[in-house]
Enzyme design. Structure first.
Site, PDB file in Angstrom:
ATOM      1  N   SER A   1       3.319  -2.597  10.297  1.00 41.03           N
ATOM      2  CA  SER A   1       4.768  -2.667  10.566  1.00 41.03           C
ATOM      3  C   SER A   1       5.394  -4.004  10.178  1.00 41.03           C
ATOM      4  O   SER A   1       6.285  -4.505  10.868  1.00 41.03           O
ATOM      5  CB  SER A   1       5.056  -2.338  12.033  1.00 41.03           C
ATOM      6  OG  SER A   1       4.713  -0.990  12.300  1.00 41.03           O
TER       7      SER A   1
ATOM      8  N   GLY B   1       2.565   1.759  10.849  1.00 33.60           N
ATOM      9  CA  GLY B   1       3.588   2.795  10.749  1.00 33.60           C
ATOM     10  C   GLY B   1       4.285   3.108  12.065  1.00 33.60           C
ATOM     11  O   GLY B   1       4.989   4.118  12.167  1.00 33.60           O
TER      12      GLY B   1
ATOM     13  N   HIS C   1      -9.492   1.057   4.751  1.00 33.22           N
ATOM     14  CA  HIS C   1      -8.227   1.256   5.477  1.00 33.22           C
ATOM     15  C   HIS C   1      -8.486   2.171   6.672  1.00 33.22           C
ATOM     16  O   HIS C   1      -9.268   3.111   6.592  1.00 33.22           O
ATOM     17  CB  HIS C   1      -7.177   1.872   4.549  1.00 33.22           C
ATOM     18  CG  HIS C   1      -5.808   1.835   5.150  1.00 33.22           C
ATOM     19  ND1 HIS C   1      -5.403   2.712   6.113  1.00 33.22           N
ATOM     20  CD2 HIS C   1      -4.767   0.984   4.953  1.00 33.22           C
ATOM     21  CE1 HIS C   1      -4.155   2.416   6.481  1.00 33.22           C
ATOM     22  NE2 HIS C   1      -3.752   1.375   5.779  1.00 33.22           N
TER      23      HIS C   1
ATOM     24  N   GLU D   1      -5.501  -5.209  10.439  1.00 29.89           N
ATOM     25  CA  GLU D   1      -4.469  -4.202  10.665  1.00 29.89           C
ATOM     26  C   GLU D   1      -4.752  -3.466  11.972  1.00 29.89           C
ATOM     27  O   GLU D   1      -5.549  -2.505  11.980  1.00 29.89           O
ATOM     28  CB  GLU D   1      -4.470  -3.187   9.528  1.00 29.89           C
ATOM     29  CG  GLU D   1      -4.186  -3.777   8.171  1.00 29.89           C
ATOM     30  CD  GLU D   1      -3.576  -2.755   7.234  1.00 29.89           C
ATOM     31  OE1 GLU D   1      -2.451  -2.970   6.801  1.00 29.89           O
ATOM     32  OE2 GLU D   1      -4.218  -1.721   6.973  1.00 29.89           O
TER      33      GLU D   1
ATOM     34  N   GLU E   1      -6.874   4.501   7.916  1.00 29.46           N
ATOM     35  CA  GLU E   1      -6.614   5.932   7.708  1.00 29.46           C
ATOM     36  C   GLU E   1      -7.821   6.611   7.067  1.00 29.46           C
ATOM     37  O   GLU E   1      -8.056   7.798   7.276  1.00 29.46           O
ATOM     38  CB  GLU E   1      -5.341   6.110   6.859  1.00 29.46           C
ATOM     39  CG  GLU E   1      -4.093   5.800   7.687  1.00 29.46           C
ATOM     40  CD  GLU E   1      -2.868   5.387   6.905  1.00 29.46           C
ATOM     41  OE1 GLU E   1      -2.851   5.558   5.666  1.00 29.46           O
ATOM     42  OE2 GLU E   1      -1.925   4.875   7.540  1.00 29.46           O
TER      43      GLU E   1
ATOM     44  N   ASN F   1       0.871  -1.181   0.000  1.00 29.36           N
ATOM     45  CA  ASN F   1       0.000   0.000   0.000  1.00 29.36           C
ATOM     46  C   ASN F   1       0.904   1.226   0.000  1.00 29.36           C
ATOM     47  O   ASN F   1       1.518   1.540   1.020  1.00 29.36           O
ATOM     48  CB  ASN F   1      -0.884  -0.020   1.258  1.00 29.36           C
ATOM     49  CG  ASN F   1      -1.697   1.251   1.420  1.00 29.36           C
ATOM     50  OD1 ASN F   1      -1.811   2.050   0.482  1.00 29.36           O
ATOM     51  ND2 ASN F   1      -2.269   1.452   2.590  1.00 29.36           N
ATOM     52  N   TRP F   2       0.977   1.874  -1.158  1.00 29.55           N
ATOM     53  CA  TRP F   2       1.893   3.010  -1.275  1.00 29.55           C
ATOM     54  C   TRP F   2       1.334   4.288  -0.647  1.00 29.55           C
ATOM     55  O   TRP F   2       2.029   5.288  -0.580  1.00 29.55           O
ATOM     56  CB  TRP F   2       2.253   3.230  -2.753  1.00 29.55           C
ATOM     57  CG  TRP F   2       3.419   2.392  -3.185  1.00 29.55           C
ATOM     58  CD1 TRP F   2       3.792   1.179  -2.685  1.00 29.55           C
ATOM     59  CD2 TRP F   2       4.385   2.718  -4.195  1.00 29.55           C
ATOM     60  NE1 TRP F   2       4.919   0.732  -3.308  1.00 29.55           N
ATOM     61  CE2 TRP F   2       5.304   1.649  -4.243  1.00 29.55           C
ATOM     62  CE3 TRP F   2       4.552   3.787  -5.078  1.00 29.55           C
ATOM     63  CZ2 TRP F   2       6.388   1.636  -5.128  1.00 29.55           C
ATOM     64  CZ3 TRP F   2       5.624   3.772  -5.959  1.00 29.55           C
ATOM     65  CH2 TRP F   2       6.532   2.713  -5.977  1.00 29.55           C
ATOM     66  N   LYS F   3       0.073   4.271  -0.237  1.00 31.83           N
ATOM     67  CA  LYS F   3      -0.548   5.462   0.366  1.00 31.83           C
ATOM     68  C   LYS F   3      -0.289   6.689  -0.530  1.00 31.83           C
ATOM     69  O   LYS F   3      -0.307   6.552  -1.737  1.00 31.83           O
ATOM     70  CB  LYS F   3      -0.043   5.655   1.792  1.00 31.83           C
ATOM     71  CG  LYS F   3      -0.146   4.390   2.633  1.00 31.83           C
ATOM     72  CD  LYS F   3       0.082   4.644   4.083  1.00 31.83           C
ATOM     73  CE  LYS F   3       0.090   3.323   4.824  1.00 31.83           C
ATOM     74  NZ  LYS F   3       0.079   3.465   6.261  1.00 31.83           N
TER      75      LYS F   3
END
Ligand code: PEP
Length: 250
Positions: free
Chosen positions: A209, A170, A93, A164, A95, A10-12
């Site tokens: 992570s 992160g 996700h 997750e 976020e 996932n490159w965000k």
């Protein structure tokens, strides 16, 4: 039953034209691991160029709108993702659940829209740190699943779940193998109850992570069928050892 592992990056909000070379490097190196499915979910604006740069390598989106089309400024539909060359998308996700206040019902609608168009879906769930500290991680994640899981009667496109824990994303913090095993086991049970005949085959990814240094230990946990990888997916140097660990885990 051991499922073929899926390692998705996932490159965000990372990635410019210059980074297409990294995508090419990851795609080329992944071809050496046919026993693992590898995919990259890149920023929407990079999907078409990435898909052209690495034909046959799965490129995905990171979100999708639930509507087919309409007055939704700035949003992207499932057909648009497909049209750009994506074959999968992430939904739910943390976020987005947090910053965009996405509800379980909205995540479910997004998953159904994507699956209905033939896009594979990685549906994310995970608890906040306070919830884990209160001992309520498993019921909280199962409730999230109950609200977010799509109707599977209208599409054969693949559904995967990514567990997750929000506090692990992160941060460098990772749940213990037994905490991951407990959660993945509970998710597996929910999937088999909800989708008789299919639930055993739905891949459950761990995300949060994952690094070259911890990947093998995580992949050895029962019901871990792959990983959703953020930061470590941005370079072939960090990502490919994770793919290699998935291959080693068989
Ligand atoms: C993610 O955001 O999906 C993720 C797992 O990030 P990271 O690997 O950087 O923790």
């Amino acid at each position: 039953m051991a499922l073929k592992k899926l390692v998705a990056g996932n490159w965000k909000m990372h990635g410019l034209s210059n980074d297409l070379a990294e995508i090419e490097a990851i795609a080329a190196a992944s071809s050496e691991y046919p026993e693992v499915d590898v995919a990259l979910c890149v920023p929407a604006i990079l999907i078409e160029r990435a898909a052209r740069a690495v034909p046959g390598f799965p490129i995905g989106g990171q979100d999708v709108h639930h509507a087919e089309k309409g007055a939704h400024t700035g949003c992207i539909s499932a057909r648009m993702l497909l049209d750009a060359g994506a074959v999968l998308t992430i939904v739910g996700h943390s976020e987005r659940r947090d910053a965009q206040r996405e509800s379980d019902a909205e995540v479910r609608a997004k998953a159904e829209a994507a699956l209905g168009c033939g896009l594979s879906v990685i549906l994310c769930v995970g608890e906040m740190l306070e919830v884990r500290e209160q001992g309520a991680a498993v019921p909280t994640v199962l409730a999230q699943l109950d609200g977010s899981l799509p109707d599977r009667s209208t599409s054969d496109a693949e559904l995967a779940i990514a567990y997750e824990p929000v506090w692990a994303i992160g941060t460098g913090k990772v749940p213990t193998p037994s905490e991951i095993a407990e959660m993945h086991g509970a998710i597996r049970k929910r999937l088999t109850d909800r989708y008789p005949g299919e639930g055993e085959r739905i891949r459950i990814l761990y995300g949060g992570s994952v690094k070259p240094s911890n990947a093998a230990e995580i992949f050895a946990v029962p019901n871990v069928d792959g990983a959703l990888v953020g930061g470590a997916s941005l370079s072939a140097g960090d990502f490919m050892p994770i793919v290699a660990a998935a291959a080693g885990a068989g």
